[in-house]
Design an enzyme around this catalytic site. Structure first.
Site, mmCIF file in Angstrom:
data_model
loop_
_atom_site.group_PDB
_atom_site.id
_atom_site.type_symbol
_atom_site.label_atom_id
_atom_site.label_comp_id
_atom_site.label_asym_id
_atom_site.label_seq_id
_atom_site.Cartn_x
_atom_site.Cartn_y
_atom_site.Cartn_z
ATOM 1 N N ARG A 174 0.824 -1.212 0.000
ATOM 2 C CA ARG A 174 0.000 0.000 0.000
ATOM 3 C C ARG A 174 0.858 1.262 0.000
ATOM 4 O O ARG A 174 0.369 2.346 -0.339
ATOM 5 C CB ARG A 174 -0.949 -0.004 1.197
ATOM 6 C CG ARG A 174 -0.293 0.162 2.556
ATOM 7 C CD ARG A 174 -1.312 0.019 3.675
ATOM 8 N NE ARG A 174 -2.360 1.017 3.582
ATOM 9 C CZ ARG A 174 -3.477 0.987 4.301
ATOM 10 N NH1 ARG A 174 -3.694 -0.011 5.138
ATOM 11 N NH2 ARG A 174 -4.366 1.937 4.182
ATOM 12 N N ARG A 194 23.761 -21.562 1.192
ATOM 13 C CA ARG A 194 23.610 -20.531 2.224
ATOM 14 C C ARG A 194 24.482 -19.303 1.956
ATOM 15 O O ARG A 194 25.009 -18.692 2.887
ATOM 16 C CB ARG A 194 23.943 -21.103 3.610
ATOM 17 C CG ARG A 194 23.188 -22.357 3.981
ATOM 18 C CD ARG A 194 21.814 -22.035 4.527
ATOM 19 N NE ARG A 194 21.079 -23.257 4.884
ATOM 20 C CZ ARG A 194 20.852 -23.643 6.132
ATOM 21 N NH1 ARG A 194 21.321 -22.933 7.140
ATOM 22 N NH2 ARG A 194 20.152 -24.727 6.375
ATOM 23 N N HIS A 195 24.636 -18.927 0.679
ATOM 24 C CA HIS A 195 25.434 -17.755 0.304
ATOM 25 C C HIS A 195 24.816 -17.197 -0.971
ATOM 26 O O HIS A 195 24.860 -17.825 -2.027
ATOM 27 C CB HIS A 195 26.889 -18.142 0.076
ATOM 28 C CG HIS A 195 27.825 -16.976 -0.037
ATOM 29 N ND1 HIS A 195 27.793 -16.082 -1.069
ATOM 30 C CD2 HIS A 195 28.842 -16.557 0.782
ATOM 31 C CE1 HIS A 195 28.734 -15.180 -0.914
ATOM 32 N NE2 HIS A 195 29.387 -15.433 0.208
ATOM 33 N N THR A 254 3.170 32.127 17.953
ATOM 34 C CA THR A 254 4.373 31.637 18.615
ATOM 35 C C THR A 254 3.959 31.076 19.970
ATOM 36 O O THR A 254 3.151 31.699 20.668
ATOM 37 C CB THR A 254 5.422 32.759 18.790
ATOM 38 O OG1 THR A 254 4.863 33.825 19.543
ATOM 39 C CG2 THR A 254 5.874 33.294 17.431
ATOM 40 N N HIS A 255 4.480 29.921 20.307
ATOM 41 C CA HIS A 255 4.060 29.190 21.503
ATOM 42 C C HIS A 255 2.569 28.827 21.437
ATOM 43 O O HIS A 255 1.935 28.579 22.468
ATOM 44 C CB HIS A 255 4.330 29.996 22.786
ATOM 45 C CG HIS A 255 5.747 30.445 22.936
ATOM 46 N ND1 HIS A 255 6.739 29.640 23.463
ATOM 47 C CD2 HIS A 255 6.339 31.614 22.600
ATOM 48 C CE1 HIS A 255 7.880 30.296 23.459
ATOM 49 N NE2 HIS A 255 7.677 31.485 22.930
ATOM 50 N N GLN A 291 37.042 -4.686 2.518
ATOM 51 C CA GLN A 291 36.204 -5.637 1.780
ATOM 52 C C GLN A 291 34.915 -4.997 1.287
ATOM 53 O O GLN A 291 34.290 -5.492 0.359
ATOM 54 C CB GLN A 291 35.874 -6.864 2.635
ATOM 55 C CG GLN A 291 35.216 -7.969 1.818
ATOM 56 C CD GLN A 291 35.107 -9.269 2.564
ATOM 57 O OE1 GLN A 291 34.097 -9.535 3.183
ATOM 58 N NE2 GLN A 291 36.156 -10.081 2.505
ATOM 59 N N SER A 311 -15.825 5.572 11.824
ATOM 60 C CA SER A 311 -16.845 4.523 11.769
ATOM 61 C C SER A 311 -18.024 4.851 12.674
ATOM 62 O O SER A 311 -19.124 4.317 12.506
ATOM 63 C CB SER A 311 -16.233 3.180 12.195
ATOM 64 O OG SER A 311 -15.792 3.236 13.549
ATOM 65 N N LYS A 326 -17.076 13.495 10.878
ATOM 66 C CA LYS A 326 -15.629 13.703 10.989
ATOM 67 C C LYS A 326 -14.925 13.784 9.630
ATOM 68 O O LYS A 326 -15.152 12.962 8.740
ATOM 69 C CB LYS A 326 -14.996 12.562 11.803
ATOM 70 C CG LYS A 326 -15.440 12.475 13.253
ATOM 71 C CD LYS A 326 -14.974 13.679 14.054
ATOM 72 C CE LYS A 326 -13.497 13.694 14.297
ATOM 73 N NZ LYS A 326 -13.010 12.601 15.141
ATOM 74 N N ASN A 366 -11.055 13.923 9.213
ATOM 75 C CA ASN A 366 -9.791 13.890 9.955
ATOM 76 C C ASN A 366 -8.587 14.050 9.024
ATOM 77 O O ASN A 366 -8.610 13.562 7.888
ATOM 78 C CB ASN A 366 -9.672 12.567 10.714
ATOM 79 C CG ASN A 366 -10.816 12.352 11.689
ATOM 80 O OD1 ASN A 366 -11.292 13.293 12.302
ATOM 81 N ND2 ASN A 366 -11.262 11.109 11.815
ATOM 82 N N GLU A 424 -1.365 12.741 9.238
ATOM 83 C CA GLU A 424 -0.974 11.898 10.369
ATOM 84 C C GLU A 424 -0.110 10.728 9.899
ATOM 85 O O GLU A 424 0.846 10.344 10.576
ATOM 86 C CB GLU A 424 -2.225 11.394 11.082
ATOM 87 C CG GLU A 424 -2.956 12.492 11.845
ATOM 88 C CD GLU A 424 -4.290 12.055 12.403
ATOM 89 O OE1 GLU A 424 -4.829 12.773 13.259
ATOM 90 O OE2 GLU A 424 -4.814 10.996 11.994
#
Length: 431
Positions: free
Chosen positions: A4, A67-68, A140-141, A212, A263, A268, A270, A275
């Site tokens: 996705r 295994r390589h 600000t803040h 290497q 749901s 809503k 959102n 996010e």
């Protein structure tokens, strides 16, 4: 990486089996250079060119036994070529092939991410020009400060993206390196001239010194750059999320027809995409930390970095590609509520002009400390009593000794705060 979040262009660079194709590209480049140097018979090279290909399924079958992965790859390719396949991988170590091939993938991924960045910048530039004089309150803040425009907010992001492009260019350059130097980087069984020619053929720079492997500061540079870009996207997403809060509602990310926000609560809408971007930025930072952990390895090489890179490199490239595309879509379709911005600006009764009143008093001969105290007292009174600030200061005889009614009213003209907007846009080439 989940499908996705994977888009075709970037997904192609990291799909299963693609690394085998790049390994083969490196092996063939080495073989061609060695043929030119007379180290591989021309007839053998013709066989290699004609028959060399990768059967991914066969590689996996062999790997289950040996295994390589690189040995399995070589054996599968040699099965396709036949006798002449013995000339592949002469004097090389696995990492000569794998690290050089990985550099090709990271280089191409970086170029695609740069293209994504440019696409986002273009959309930001368009929306910035549209909202160049859309006045809103600066905070600000989290508290109302002074007026600015929404276009300036976007211009700030554009300037940051330009810096990120510079960083990405540097990171791409750093990671676009190859090494064909043998088991511990001494060129004992392969000439430095081969490395030089192979890297030129592949469009890579050659590592001046290697052991290497290619040193992992290069990869950490690339990964931390991706994390920095993610941080900029998170900053944008966080600002949009804050401005979309019901209490503020100055902007909204796009909400598609038929989309559902909850749901349980049909009303809503959102900021879920913002996010998502914010959450993914956390993954990029975690992956960047893992990349920095990979820099320190035992002696000439160990394998502690390998398993980590199998996860963090594709994941980070795919994630950032998705994040950039998502943010481009958000900015392109962003709803900008100009009237709400005006209403919010008025919520503080004109207090955003307090500095102008202060400076005007000082210019007219008042001591700064006295001026500050008077303006602060009037500002707090206006806020606590819900009065227009201009009404309170107009009734303050202390201020009246320095400023006329006409002087005061001129200090509340919002256009004063916009006088250098054009200058800022010109610096970015936005005209």
């Amino acid at each position: 990486m989940l499908d996705r979040y994977t888009h075709p262009e970037m997904g192609k660079l990291w799909r299963d089996g693609y690394e085998y194709e790049r390994w083969l590209e490196v092996e063939l480049a080495v073989a061609e250079v060695m043929t030119e140097r007379g180290e591989i018979p021309l007839k053998a090279m013709e066989d290699i060119r004609r028959s060399a290909k990768v059967n991914s399924q066969r590689v996996l079958e062999i790997e289950a036994i040996v295994r390589h992965d690189l040995i399995a790859f070589l054996q599968a390719v040699v099965e396709e070529i036949g006798e002449s396949g013995k000339y592949l991988h002469l004097g090389l170590t696995s990492s000569d092939v794998k690290d050089t091939a990985l550099s090709l993938v990271l280089r191409d991924s970086g170029k695609l991410l740069k293209k994504d960045l440019q696409g986002l910048r273009d959309v930001l530039a368009k929306r910035a020009l549209e909202s160049k004089y859309t006045v809103m309150v600066g905070r600000t803040h989290g508290i109302h400060a002074e007026p600015l425009t929404f276009g300036l907010k976007l211009a700030l992001w554009i300037a940051e993206l330009d810096r990120q492009v510079e960083r990405l260019d540097q990171a791409i350059s750093s990671v676009s390196a190859g090494k064909i130097s043998g088991a511990v980087g001494t060129y004992a069984n392969v000439s430095p001239d081969v490395e030089d020619a192979v890297c030129k053929h592949l469009g890579l720079t050659r590592a001046l010194v290697s052991n290497q492997i290619l040193q992992r500061d290069r990869h950490a540079h690339f990964m931390t750059t991706l994390a920095l870009i993610g941080g900029s996207l998170e900053k944008m997403a966080t600002e949009i999320r804050n401005l979309q809060r019901t209490d503020i509602l100055e902007v909204e990310e796009p909400f598609a027809e038929g989309q559902k926000g909850s749901s349980a609560m049909p009303h809503k809408r959102n900021p879920i995409v913002c996010e998502q971007v914010s959450g993914m930025a956390r993954l990029l930072r975690g992956n960047a930390l893992a990349a920095m952990e990979n820099i320190a390895l035992w002696h000439e090489r160990d394998m502690t970095h390998s398993s980590v890179e199998r996860v963090i490199l594709p994941d980070s490239c795919l994630l950032l590609d998705h994040m950039l595309r998502q943010m481009t879509r958000i900015i392109s379709g962003l709803k900008i509520h100009e009237e709400q911005m005006k209403r919010n600006l008025q919520k503080t009764y004109g207090l955003t002009s307090s500095q102008r009143v202060l400076l005007a008093l000082v210019e007219h001969g008042c001591m700064r400390e006295e001026a500050y105290a008077w303006v602060q007292q009037d500002a707090f009174q206006a806020w606590d009593q819900g009065k227009d600030f201009i009404e309170v200061v107009s009734q303050d005889t202390r201020i009246g000794n320095y400023l006329t009614e006409k002087d005061l009213h001129s200090l509340f003209d919002l256009s004063y705060h916009l006088q250098h907007v054009d200058d800022i846009f010109k610096r970015l080439g936005l005209e």
